[in-house]
Design a protein around this motif. Structure first.
Motif, PDB file in Angstrom:
ATOM      1  N   ALA A  51       0.811  -1.222   0.000  1.00 15.42           N
ATOM      2  CA  ALA A  51       0.000   0.000   0.000  1.00 15.42           C
ATOM      3  C   ALA A  51       0.844   1.272   0.000  1.00 15.42           C
ATOM      4  N   PRO A  52       1.934   1.363   0.787  1.00 19.43           N
ATOM      5  CA  PRO A  52       2.724   2.607   0.762  1.00 19.43           C
ATOM      6  C   PRO A  52       3.311   2.905  -0.624  1.00 19.43           C
ATOM      7  N   SER A  53       3.831   1.895  -1.325  1.00 23.49           N
ATOM      8  CA  SER A  53       4.377   2.119  -2.673  1.00 23.49           C
ATOM      9  C   SER A  53       3.281   2.527  -3.640  1.00 23.49           C
ATOM     10  N   ALA A  54       2.128   1.873  -3.546  1.00 22.31           N
ATOM     11  CA  ALA A  54       1.015   2.204  -4.433  1.00 22.31           C
ATOM     12  C   ALA A  54       0.519   3.625  -4.176  1.00 22.31           C
ATOM     13  N   THR A  55       0.442   4.018  -2.914  1.00 24.52           N
ATOM     14  CA  THR A  55      -0.006   5.363  -2.572  1.00 24.52           C
ATOM     15  C   THR A  55       0.986   6.404  -3.083  1.00 24.52           C
ATOM     16  N   ASN A  56       2.287   6.136  -2.944  1.00 27.80           N
ATOM     17  CA  ASN A  56       3.305   7.054  -3.445  1.00 27.80           C
ATOM     18  C   ASN A  56       3.194   7.199  -4.965  1.00 27.80           C
ATOM     19  N   MET A  57       2.963   6.082  -5.663  1.00 24.62           N
ATOM     20  CA  MET A  57       2.818   6.134  -7.119  1.00 24.62           C
ATOM     21  C   MET A  57       1.598   6.968  -7.509  1.00 24.62           C
ATOM     22  N   SER A  83       3.247   9.785 -16.271  1.00 23.80           N
ATOM     23  CA  SER A  83       4.564   9.614 -15.684  1.00 23.80           C
ATOM     24  C   SER A  83       4.349   9.472 -14.185  1.00 23.80           C
ATOM     25  N   ALA A  84       5.057   8.516 -13.548  1.00 27.29           N
ATOM     26  CA  ALA A  84       4.910   8.299 -12.108  1.00 27.29           C
ATOM     27  C   ALA A  84       6.176   7.682 -11.541  1.00 27.29           C
ATOM     28  N   ASP A  85       6.398   7.904 -10.255  1.00 30.20           N
ATOM     29  CA  ASP A  85       7.505   7.255  -9.554  1.00 30.20           C
ATOM     30  C   ASP A  85       7.060   5.868  -9.138  1.00 30.20           C
ATOM     31  N   VAL A  86       7.773   4.862  -9.614  1.00 28.61           N
ATOM     32  CA  VAL A  86       7.484   3.480  -9.259  1.00 28.61           C
ATOM     33  C   VAL A  86       8.724   2.923  -8.570  1.00 28.61           C
ATOM     34  N   ARG A  87       8.607   2.789  -7.245  1.00 26.11           N
ATOM     35  CA  ARG A  87       9.719   2.277  -6.431  1.00 26.11           C
ATOM     36  C   ARG A  87      11.029   3.002  -6.721  1.00 26.11           C
ATOM     37  N   GLY A  88      10.951   4.327  -6.749  1.00 25.76           N
ATOM     38  CA  GLY A  88      12.145   5.145  -6.916  1.00 25.76           C
ATOM     39  C   GLY A  88      12.560   5.441  -8.338  1.00 25.76           C
ATOM     40  N   ASN A  89      11.905   4.840  -9.313  1.00 28.38           N
ATOM     41  CA  ASN A  89      12.215   5.093 -10.723  1.00 28.38           C
ATOM     42  C   ASN A  89      11.052   5.808 -11.384  1.00 28.38           C
ATOM     43  N   ARG A  90      11.381   6.835 -12.165  1.00 26.83           N
ATOM     44  CA  ARG A  90      10.337   7.555 -12.899  1.00 26.83           C
ATOM     45  C   ARG A  90      10.009   6.765 -14.155  1.00 26.83           C
ATOM     46  N   ARG A  91       8.740   6.395 -14.321  1.00 30.06           N
ATOM     47  CA  ARG A  91       8.314   5.624 -15.484  1.00 30.06           C
ATOM     48  C   ARG A  91       7.216   6.357 -16.225  1.00 30.06           C
ATOM     49  N   GLU A  92       7.258   6.208 -17.535  1.00 28.00           N
ATOM     50  CA  GLU A  92       6.259   6.831 -18.387  1.00 28.00           C
ATOM     51  C   GLU A  92       5.547   5.732 -19.166  1.00 28.00           C
ATOM     52  N   GLY A  93       4.263   5.897 -19.387  1.00 24.32           N
ATOM     53  CA  GLY A  93       3.499   4.916 -20.147  1.00 24.32           C
ATOM     54  C   GLY A  93       2.293   5.557 -20.808  1.00 24.32           C
ATOM     55  N   LYS A  94       1.729   4.848 -21.770  1.00 16.42           N
ATOM     56  CA  LYS A  94       0.541   5.324 -22.471  1.00 16.42           C
ATOM     57  C   LYS A  94      -0.532   4.254 -22.344  1.00 16.42           C
ATOM     58  N   HIS A  95      -1.709   4.679 -21.856  1.00 16.42           N
ATOM     59  CA  HIS A  95      -2.827   3.755 -21.651  1.00 16.42           C
ATOM     60  C   HIS A  95      -4.113   4.434 -22.089  1.00 16.42           C
ATOM     61  N   ARG A  96      -5.131   3.641 -22.270  1.00 13.00           N
ATOM     62  CA  ARG A  96      -6.450   4.153 -22.657  1.00 13.00           C
ATOM     63  C   ARG A  96      -7.337   4.158 -21.420  1.00 13.00           C
ATOM     64  N   TYR A  97      -7.897   5.322 -21.105  1.00 12.46           N
ATOM     65  CA  TYR A  97      -8.764   5.469 -19.936  1.00 12.46           C
ATOM     66  C   TYR A  97     -10.091   6.075 -20.355  1.00 12.46           C
ATOM     67  N   GLU A  98     -11.122   5.779 -19.577  1.00 17.86           N
ATOM     68  CA  GLU A  98     -12.437   6.371 -19.792  1.00 17.86           C
ATOM     69  C   GLU A  98     -12.651   7.458 -18.748  1.00 17.86           C
TER      70      GLU A  98
END
Length: 113
Positions: A51-57, A83-98
């Protein structure tokens, strides 16, 4: 008959304009952060869930772009680059959201996992 055709044409035009309303980057960020927080709360009691990692993300999530939006039910579906911090690494992604409006603000649905 001409008036009916004209009225239907105008209604279609107005519906198309309404369907093109999309959230701004800031509104999309807030909507996705809220949706992620709801998911975190739902999964909080699962064994092995971090939960703490998910909340930080969720807090660090930032929407970079909202593109290719199409009408979907009561809202719009868009390609969103995040773009989000995932366990200390900045990650970027593309997704489809409603995205949909509720109570005057934008909300988001996360894809089913």
């Amino acid at each position: 008959m001409k008036k009916l055709v004209l009225a239907l044409g105008l209604a279609g035009c107005c519906a198309a304009v309404y369907a093109q309303e999309v959230p701004t980057r800031e509104q999309a960020t807030q909507a996705l952060q809220n949706a992620m927080q709801r998911e975190i709360q739902a999964m909080n009691n699962q064994q092995g869930f971090d939960a703490p990692s998910a909340t930080n993300m969720a807090r660090s999530l930032e929407v970079k772009s909202v593109e290719n939006c199409t009408a979907a039910g009561q809202g719009v579906t868009c390609d969103v680059t995040t773009s989000a911090d995932v366990r200390g690494n900045r990650r970027e992604g593309k997704h489809r959201y409603e995205f949909y409006r509720q109570g005057g603000r934008w909300e988001a649905r996360l894809p089913a996992s």
